[in-house]
Design a protein around this motif. Structure first.
Motif, PDB file in Angstrom:
ATOM      1  N   LEU A  46       0.810  -1.208   0.000  1.00 37.60           N
ATOM      2  CA  LEU A  46       0.000   0.000   0.000  1.00 37.60           C
ATOM      3  C   LEU A  46       0.851   1.270   0.000  1.00 37.60           C
ATOM      4  N   ALA A  47       2.048   1.175   0.539  1.00 40.74           N
ATOM      5  CA  ALA A  47       2.921   2.345   0.583  1.00 40.74           C
ATOM      6  C   ALA A  47       3.578   2.627  -0.762  1.00 40.74           C
ATOM      7  N   ARG A  48       3.446   1.684  -1.720  1.00 37.33           N
ATOM      8  CA  ARG A  48       4.099   1.862  -3.019  1.00 37.33           C
ATOM      9  C   ARG A  48       3.134   1.502  -4.156  1.00 37.33           C
ATOM     10  N   LEU A  49       1.940   2.055  -4.111  1.00 36.60           N
ATOM     11  CA  LEU A  49       0.916   1.666  -5.076  1.00 36.60           C
ATOM     12  C   LEU A  49       1.221   2.125  -6.496  1.00 36.60           C
ATOM     13  N   ASP A  50       2.015   3.181  -6.651  1.00 36.82           N
ATOM     14  CA  ASP A  50       2.337   3.617  -8.013  1.00 36.82           C
ATOM     15  C   ASP A  50       3.165   2.573  -8.753  1.00 36.82           C
ATOM     16  N   GLU A  51       3.785   1.649  -8.014  1.00 36.46           N
ATOM     17  CA  GLU A  51       4.523   0.578  -8.671  1.00 36.46           C
ATOM     18  C   GLU A  51       3.578  -0.368  -9.416  1.00 36.46           C
ATOM     19  N   VAL A  52       2.307  -0.392  -9.004  1.00 37.16           N
ATOM     20  CA  VAL A  52       1.334  -1.260  -9.668  1.00 37.16           C
ATOM     21  C   VAL A  52       1.237  -0.890 -11.145  1.00 37.16           C
ATOM     22  N   VAL A  53       1.171   0.407 -11.428  1.00 35.14           N
ATOM     23  CA  VAL A  53       1.042   0.865 -12.809  1.00 35.14           C
ATOM     24  C   VAL A  53       2.264   0.469 -13.627  1.00 35.14           C
ATOM     25  N   ASP A  54       3.446   0.608 -13.039  1.00 36.66           N
ATOM     26  CA  ASP A  54       4.668   0.226 -13.750  1.00 36.66           C
ATOM     27  C   ASP A  54       4.676  -1.270 -14.060  1.00 36.66           C
ATOM     28  N   LYS A  55       4.225  -2.078 -13.109  1.00 40.18           N
ATOM     29  CA  LYS A  55       4.216  -3.529 -13.332  1.00 40.18           C
ATOM     30  C   LYS A  55       3.210  -3.905 -14.414  1.00 40.18           C
ATOM     31  N   ILE A  56       2.058  -3.236 -14.430  1.00 35.02           N
ATOM     32  CA  ILE A  56       1.058  -3.506 -15.469  1.00 35.02           C
ATOM     33  C   ILE A  56       1.582  -3.085 -16.828  1.00 35.02           C
ATOM     34  N   LYS A  57       2.230  -1.951 -16.859  1.00 33.19           N
ATOM     35  CA  LYS A  57       2.796  -1.467 -18.112  1.00 33.19           C
ATOM     36  C   LYS A  57       3.818  -2.455 -18.664  1.00 33.19           C
ATOM     37  N   ASN A  58       4.676  -2.971 -17.802  1.00 36.27           N
ATOM     38  CA  ASN A  58       5.719  -3.893 -18.245  1.00 36.27           C
ATOM     39  C   ASN A  58       5.152  -5.268 -18.594  1.00 36.27           C
ATOM     40  N   ALA A  59       4.173  -5.734 -17.827  1.00 36.92           N
ATOM     41  CA  ALA A  59       3.641  -7.084 -18.036  1.00 36.92           C
ATOM     42  C   ALA A  59       2.719  -7.167 -19.238  1.00 36.92           C
ATOM     43  N   PHE A  60       1.918  -6.131 -19.467  1.00 36.12           N
ATOM     44  CA  PHE A  60       0.892  -6.193 -20.502  1.00 36.12           C
ATOM     45  C   PHE A  60       1.114  -5.212 -21.650  1.00 36.12           C
ATOM     46  N   GLY A  61       2.179  -4.435 -21.577  1.00 42.68           N
ATOM     47  CA  GLY A  61       2.424  -3.469 -22.630  1.00 42.68           C
ATOM     48  C   GLY A  61       1.387  -2.359 -22.692  1.00 42.68           C
ATOM     49  N   ALA A  62       0.834  -2.012 -21.548  1.00 42.20           N
ATOM     50  CA  ALA A  62      -0.213  -0.985 -21.506  1.00 42.20           C
ATOM     51  C   ALA A  62       0.376   0.401 -21.708  1.00 42.20           C
ATOM     52  N   ARG A  63      -0.411   1.256 -22.339  1.00 39.08           N
ATOM     53  CA  ARG A  63      -0.053   2.665 -22.484  1.00 39.08           C
ATOM     54  C   ARG A  63      -0.601   3.424 -21.281  1.00 39.08           C
ATOM     55  N   VAL A  64       0.214   4.290 -20.687  1.00 45.63           N
ATOM     56  CA  VAL A  64      -0.190   5.029 -19.492  1.00 45.63           C
ATOM     57  C   VAL A  64      -0.175   6.524 -19.806  1.00 45.63           C
ATOM     58  N   THR A  65      -1.282   7.179 -19.558  1.00 47.17           N
ATOM     59  CA  THR A  65      -1.379   8.621 -19.746  1.00 47.17           C
ATOM     60  C   THR A  65      -1.778   9.270 -18.425  1.00 47.17           C
ATOM     61  N   THR A  66      -1.066  10.330 -18.064  1.00 48.21           N
ATOM     62  CA  THR A  66      -1.266  10.984 -16.777  1.00 48.21           C
ATOM     63  C   THR A  66      -2.112  12.238 -16.932  1.00 48.21           C
ATOM     64  N   LEU A  67      -3.102  12.388 -16.057  1.00 41.88           N
ATOM     65  CA  LEU A  67      -3.952  13.568 -15.998  1.00 41.88           C
ATOM     66  C   LEU A  67      -3.792  14.237 -14.641  1.00 41.88           C
ATOM     67  N   PRO A  68      -4.249  15.471 -14.504  1.00 38.73           N
ATOM     68  CA  PRO A  68      -4.174  16.130 -13.192  1.00 38.73           C
ATOM     69  C   PRO A  68      -4.976  15.375 -12.139  1.00 38.73           C
ATOM     70  N   GLY A  69      -4.632  15.633 -10.885  1.00 43.82           N
ATOM     71  CA  GLY A  69      -5.377  15.044  -9.780  1.00 43.82           C
ATOM     72  C   GLY A  69      -5.092  13.579  -9.558  1.00 43.82           C
ATOM     73  N   GLY A  70      -3.969  13.077 -10.064  1.00 40.78           N
ATOM     74  CA  GLY A  70      -3.634  11.673  -9.849  1.00 40.78           C
ATOM     75  C   GLY A  70      -4.413  10.708 -10.703  1.00 40.78           C
ATOM     76  N   VAL A  71      -5.040  11.188 -11.779  1.00 43.39           N
ATOM     77  CA  VAL A  71      -5.809  10.322 -12.671  1.00 43.39           C
ATOM     78  C   VAL A  71      -4.875   9.731 -13.725  1.00 43.39           C
ATOM     79  N   LEU A  72      -4.898   8.404 -13.861  1.00 46.75           N
ATOM     80  CA  LEU A  72      -4.091   7.701 -14.857  1.00 46.75           C
ATOM     81  C   LEU A  72      -5.002   6.878 -15.744  1.00 46.75           C
ATOM     82  N   ILE A  73      -4.717   6.883 -17.043  1.00 41.87           N
ATOM     83  CA  ILE A  73      -5.487   6.102 -18.010  1.00 41.87           C
ATOM     84  C   ILE A  73      -4.604   4.985 -18.551  1.00 41.87           C
ATOM     85  N   LEU A  74      -5.073   3.743 -18.406  1.00 38.60           N
ATOM     86  CA  LEU A  74      -4.370   2.593 -18.973  1.00 38.60           C
ATOM     87  C   LEU A  74      -5.116   2.157 -20.224  1.00 38.60           C
ATOM     88  N   SER A  75      -4.407   2.056 -21.333  1.00 37.44           N
ATOM     89  CA  SER A  75      -5.054   1.667 -22.593  1.00 37.44           C
ATOM     90  C   SER A  75      -4.115   0.791 -23.415  1.00 37.44           C
TER      91      SER A  75
END
Length: 323
Positions: free
Chosen positions: A294-323
């Motif tokens: 829980l203290a390192r939840l932003d690592e989840v996005v990196d792992k998903i990006k690496n495992a599934f080749g997801a595209r990550v786009t960052t928006l204000p307010g901590g909003v991230l889009i995985l596509s």
């Protein structure tokens, strides 16, 4: 109370349409398909309007995500860039949308802020916060993230509280404690249990002692490591579970075993400020295994990006889009 829902399949589809209907690349065929989708169910149009309002609130950032995710389409000549602003293109489908500040007060889009009933609770935890409270009977409640609890008048059968949203681990002492949650009531004396409410769905896990769950005149008795889920439709079959997985949040981590990515992200969003949105139906169904701290939840996005080749786009307010 109207439940606060995590992102639905309709909202996810609406986001895909926002990406697909990109000014400069959307075609007549895209518009026809969009109209057909709206005509299939009035809820589709409502979801589209709701998601567009979120994008509009993000102003320039909303345009960035559309541009970043646009896929060049040479199937036909693109439409003029101003097509999306024309009400005529949307026709009567969008007229069915729910509007007004009152609607969003009870139904926050993408759960970006708490619903009004949660803000009026006697005790509440913010995103990522945990809190310990003790009742008059000395029963203790450990509140997990995004949890709202209301105090209720005590009855002849003991002390009463209401779980309005979220999750808590409760240690009931010698006096009977009743927890009202959605359509049911959980009762316990000298017992420990975990209770979680997601909208109108409630899951109760007995960790020690015996717990009684009553929903619509049907009563289920739970012993150690028994778990049951109920909703407006009644009970699901009781299960024997590994209690350590249910209470792993108390140790500071989440565990997933063959869970769809959409479900994993919904869980991560409970603990992370902002919002992660999976804007790809196929990606949302990919299975995930792992332990996330829980203290390192932003690592989840990196792992998903690496495992599934997801595209990550960052928006204000901590909003991230995985596509």
């Amino acid at each position: 109370m109207q439940p606060v829902q995590d992102i639905t399949d309709q909202q996810r589809a609406a986001i895909e349409w926002i990406v697909r209907l990109t000014p400069g690349s959307a075609t007549e065929q895209d518009v026809a398909a969009f109209r057909h989708w709206c005509a299939q169910n009035p809820a589709h149009a409502r979801a589209f309007v709701e998601m567009r309002r979120v994008w509009q609130a993000m102003s320039v950032a909303g345009g960035k995500i559309i541009a970043a995710n646009a896929v060049p389409d040479n199937r036909a000549e693109p439409l003029p860039v101003h097509w999306l602003t024309r009400r005529a293109m949307l026709g009567g489908a969008l007229a069915a949308s729910a509007a007004g500040a009152g609607y969003f007060a009870f139904n926050p889009p993408l759960k970006l802020w708490p619903a009004l009933p949660e803000l009026t609770a006697d005790y509440r935890t913010a995103t990522g916060e945990r809190r310990q409270i003790t009742l008059a009977s000395t029963s203790s409640i450990e509140m997990n993230t995004q949890t709202s609890i209301g105090l209720r008048a005590n009855g002849p059968d003991g002390e009463r509280i209401a779980l309005l949203s979220g999750e808590s681990l409760i240690q009931a002492k010698s006096r009977n404690l009743q927890v009202v949650a959605a359509a049911g009531t959980v009762s316990a004396t000298n017992a420990t249990f975990n209770i979680r409410r997601d909208g109108e769905k409630v899951t109760v896990t007995c960790l020690d002692g015996r717990v009684t769950v009553d929903c619509k005149a049907v009563v289920v008795h739970l012993a150690n490591e028994d778990q049951v889920t109920y909703s407006d439709g009644g009970f699901s079959p009781a299960l024997k579970i590994d209690a350590s997985l249910v209470t792993s949040w108390r140790e500071g981590y989440l565990v997933f075993e063959d869970k769809p990515l959409a479900q994993v992200i919904d869980e991560v969003n409970r603990y992370r400020r902002g919002r992660i949105i999976v804007a790809n139906s196929q990606l949302s169904r990919r299975l995930v295994n792992g332990r996330f701290y829980l203290a390192r939840l932003d690592e989840v996005v990196d792992k998903i990006k690496n495992a599934f080749g997801a595209r990550v786009t960052t928006l204000p307010g901590g909003v991230l889009i995985l596509s």
